[in-house]
Scaffold this motif. Structure first.
Motif, PDB file in Angstrom:
ATOM      1  N   ARG A  13      51.398  41.638  41.202  1.00 50.11           N
ATOM      2  CA  ARG A  13      50.717  41.919  42.460  1.00 50.11           C
ATOM      3  C   ARG A  13      50.147  40.627  43.044  1.00 50.11           C
ATOM      4  NH1 ARG A  13      48.668  47.081  43.466  1.00 50.11           N
ATOM      5  NH2 ARG A  13      46.840  46.101  44.383  1.00 50.11           N
ATOM      6  N   SER A  14      50.012  40.610  44.354  1.00 45.75           N
ATOM      7  CA  SER A  14      49.462  39.413  45.007  1.00 45.75           C
ATOM      8  C   SER A  14      48.002  39.191  44.645  1.00 45.75           C
ATOM      9  CB  SER A  14      49.600  39.542  46.527  1.00 45.75           C
ATOM     10  OG  SER A  14      48.900  40.681  47.002  1.00 45.75           O
ATOM     11  N   ASP A  15      47.295  40.272  44.280  1.00 45.06           N
ATOM     12  CA  ASP A  15      45.884  40.144  43.922  1.00 45.06           C
ATOM     13  C   ASP A  15      45.667  40.158  42.415  1.00 45.06           C
ATOM     14  OD1 ASP A  15      46.628  42.755  43.528  1.00 45.06           O
ATOM     15  OD2 ASP A  15      44.893  43.651  44.521  1.00 45.06           O
ATOM     16  N   GLU A  82      46.084  49.628  41.968  1.00 50.24           N
ATOM     17  CA  GLU A  82      45.058  48.596  41.862  1.00 50.24           C
ATOM     18  C   GLU A  82      44.030  48.967  40.797  1.00 50.24           C
ATOM     19  OE1 GLU A  82      41.865  46.076  44.613  1.00 50.24           O
ATOM     20  OE2 GLU A  82      42.954  47.770  45.486  1.00 50.24           O
ATOM     21  N   TRP A 103      35.723  42.190  39.532  1.00 52.94           N
ATOM     22  CA  TRP A 103      36.580  43.337  39.258  1.00 52.94           C
ATOM     23  C   TRP A 103      35.765  44.625  39.144  1.00 52.94           C
ATOM     24  CZ3 TRP A 103      41.203  42.641  40.629  1.00 52.94           C
ATOM     25  CH2 TRP A 103      41.912  41.466  40.350  1.00 52.94           C
ATOM     26  N   ARG A 106      34.776  45.747  42.640  1.00 48.50           N
ATOM     27  CA  ARG A 106      35.944  46.297  43.328  1.00 48.50           C
ATOM     28  C   ARG A 106      36.285  47.676  42.777  1.00 48.50           C
ATOM     29  NH1 ARG A 106      38.365  47.857  47.553  1.00 48.50           N
ATOM     30  NH2 ARG A 106      40.631  48.077  47.361  1.00 48.50           N
ATOM     31  N   ASP A 171      31.755  36.082  47.929  1.00 52.38           N
ATOM     32  CA  ASP A 171      33.042  35.581  47.447  1.00 52.38           C
ATOM     33  C   ASP A 171      33.111  34.050  47.473  1.00 52.38           C
ATOM     34  OD1 ASP A 171      33.877  38.151  47.055  1.00 52.38           O
ATOM     35  OD2 ASP A 171      35.065  38.275  48.891  1.00 52.38           O
TER      36      ASP A 171
END
Length: 276
Positions: A13-15, A82, A103, A106, A171
């Motif tokens: 995954r891109s993340d 995700e 994480w 999120r 962030d």
């Protein structure tokens, strides 16, 4: 459904979390010796496949030059995919405090989005035990913390602590301190009490100071002594979490022969342990 898939058709995954080289090296040794014990988990992504869980294992198999890899193919929407990736990350012992905070925060956001009903029905049975204005928020956080604790083997209180750090430290600052000497729970707890602008100023100042200290040491100089206040002793919950993480890490690094010996040992009756 378990399938053998071409490695060159599988992508992270891109993340996804940044690959940890030490973890991949350990997996290369293990997989090269005993093979891939746990299949990676993937979902369809166009005409390719996307890793839901196991991108360190995928990286190790690629380095070994394998053409195919065993994968558990699942159907999952973006949020569930995700969430699965985050849960795998949170079960890893080597996560830095900043990554664990990000994480966990999120995961909280995803959990509440997926289960808004946990915040919708508080005013009745729970209102008498909570402040009315914060009832929905408190109930949703408690439900999230319990679910995360069950998935990751942590305590509710530790989960809430990590989530609060991830929510309150911005962030930009997380990216500044990630992987540095400032990437500690103690430092994150200090930052979360500051405004966003003050967080940035403090992180840049403290990073500059730490780098100057390292530069002076590298040049043979004597760095200015900094008196560091010792961290608070671990609570019982924190000690249990650390011990659990160490056991999980040891199990993940062990080969199948060692795991089988361990299974035989723990299955031995208590009175016979001396003979094991």
């Amino acid at each position: 459904m378990i399938r053998e898939l071409p490695i060159d058709q599988i992508h992270a995954r891109s993340d996804a979390r940044i690959i940890d080289e030490a973890t991949v090296s350990g997996l290369v040794d293990s997989i090269g010796t005993v093979g891939l014990i746990s299949p990676i988990r993937v979902r369809a992504h166009g005409d390719q496949w996307e890793v839901v869980a196991g991108h360190h294992r995928l990286a190790a198999c690629k380095r070994l030059g394998l053409v195919d890899i065993t994968a558990d193919v699942i159907e999952a929407d973006d949020l569930h995919a995700e969430l699965a990736m985050i849960d795998e990350n949170l079960c890893r012992a080597e996560l830095s405090p900043s990554d664990r905070a990000v994480w966990t925060a999120r995961r909280k956001a995803i959990y509440i989005e997926m289960h808004p009903e946990t915040a919708a029905n508080v005013a009745g049975a729970h209102a008498s035990n909570r402040v009315q204005g914060n009832a929905a928020e408190n109930f949703s956080v408690a439900s999230f913390a319990q679910d995360t604790a069950e998935k990751t083997g942590q305590t509710d209180r530790i989960v809430r602590m990590h989530a609060e750090r991830g929510e309150k430290v911005i962030d930009e600052v997380i990216n500044l301190i990630r992987g540095t000497k400032l990437d500690t729970g103690t430092y994150l707890d200090k930052l979360k009490k500051l405004s966003p602008n003050d967080q940035v100023a403090a992180a840049k100042r403290d990073l500059a100071f730490a780098r100057e200290q390292e530069r002076q040491r590298a040049n043979g100089g004597i760095a200015r002594r900094v008196v560091k206040v010792a961290d608070e002793p671990l609570t019982d919950d924190e000690a249990v979490e650390r011990h659990y993480a160490a056991l999980v890490s040891a199990w993940n690094k062990a080969g199948e022969t060692a795991r089988q010996r361990f299974r035989e040992l723990i299955d031995t009756p208590v009175m016979d342990r001396s003979a094991a």
